[in-house]
Write an enzyme that holds these catalytic residues in place. Sequence first.
Site, PDB file in Angstrom:
ATOM      1  N   LYS A  55       0.818  -1.222   0.000  1.00 15.14           N
ATOM      2  CA  LYS A  55       0.000   0.000   0.000  1.00 15.14           C
ATOM      3  C   LYS A  55       0.851   1.271   0.000  1.00 15.14           C
ATOM      4  CE  LYS A  55      -4.499  -1.507   0.600  1.00 15.14           C
ATOM      5  NZ  LYS A  55      -4.450  -2.806   1.214  1.00 15.14           N
ATOM      6  N   SER A 308       1.297  -9.934  -0.347  1.00 14.95           N
ATOM      7  CA  SER A 308       0.978  -8.506  -0.334  1.00 14.95           C
ATOM      8  C   SER A 308       1.262  -7.785   0.980  1.00 14.95           C
ATOM      9  CB  SER A 308      -0.494  -8.316  -0.728  1.00 14.95           C
ATOM     10  OG  SER A 308      -1.319  -9.178   0.037  1.00 14.95           O
TER      11      SER A 308
END
Length: 328
Positions: A55, A308
Site C-alpha cells: 500500500k 501482499s
Amino acid sequence: MPFREVTLNDIREAHQRIKPLIIWTPLVESQQLSDSIGAQLVLKLESLQVTGSFKARGAANKLTSLSSHERERGVITVSSGNHGRAVAYVARELGIHAVICLSEAVPPSKVEEIQALDAEVLICGRTYDEAAEGAQRIQRERGLTMVHPFDDPTIIAGQGTVGLELMEDIPQLDTVIVPLSGGGLISGIALALKSMNPSIQVIGVTMERGPAMYQSLRAGKIVEVDEEPTLADALAGGIGFDNAYTFRMVQRYVDDTLLVSEDEIAGAMAFALEKHRLIIEGGGAVGIASILYGKIKELGERVAVVVSGGNVELTTLFKIAREQGVLQ
Ligand SMILES: *Cc1c(COP(=O)(O)O)cnc(C)c1O
C-alpha cells in the site's frame, strides 16, 4: 472526479516518482511450491515493503501527485490498517498532515503503528463501511483530500508498479497470482502486465468470508456482502456502489478469481513461517494458499505469487503455527 483511464505510462511514471519512498521488493523462489506444481514459482515479497505492505506504493504516488494547496490542507483516509499505515508513513516523509479513520475491527498493533507515524487516528465506525462514511463527513468539514484505498487512478497506477518490477525481474512470466479485495492492486498489476504481454494470466485470490469483488464479478454488478471476521482482515470490506475504476478493470483484465478458506489461509501462513522463515499476514497469504491447496490448474512454466503484506500480530501468527503443527 472525472473518469480517466489508467495507462501503462501512468504506471511507469508512478514508478519513477515513488522510487525514493519505496523499495523494489525481492523475489524468493519457493522450492516446495515449485516442486508441487512442476514449474518455477517465486514469491514477490511486498511483506518486506516499507510499512509492511504494497500500500506504500499507491500512497506514495497519490501524495507526491498532490498540488501544493492540497498538501497544505492535508489528507484523510479510511483503512482496514495497511492503507492507513502507508498513508501515514508517506505523509510524514513528505511533511503532510494525515487523518486516518479506522474501524473497530482493526487490530491494536496496526492502530499503534499508525499513531507512531504522527498521524491523527480516529475510530470512525464499527465496520469498514461505517468508517468510510465517517471519513467522508470529516473530509468535507475540514477540506481535506481523500486518499481512497483502491478506487482512484493514481492509487491504481502506484500499485501497478509491482507489475513493472515483476516483468523486469522475470520477463518470461506465465501466471501471476494476486490477493484481491477492492481490486486496486490487481487492477494495476494486470494492466501493467497485459499491456506488455497480453498472454500473461492474472488470477485474483480472496477469502470465502465476505468476498465483495468475487461476488460482484459473478453477479455482473456491484453487490454488498456481509463483513465477517477473517484471518485476512486486510481483505475485508466492500468495493463501493460508486466504484468507478477497479470493478471495470478487474472485469476487463483479470482472467479468474477464486476463494480460499480460513483453514487454507492459516495453512499458508504456517507454511511461509516454517519453510521460508517469513512472517506474512492472512491477506498476504491467500495466493500461497491457492497454490498449496491446488486451486489452480493451468499455471504455465513461470509463476509469481504476490505476498501482499506482513502485518500480523505475532500472537495470532504463533497461535496459528501451533494449531497447524509447525510450532510446539
Ligand atoms: C489492501 C490489501 C490487499 C488488497 O488490495 P486491494 O487493492 O484492495 O485489492 C491485499 N493484501 C494486503 C496485505 C492488503 O493490505
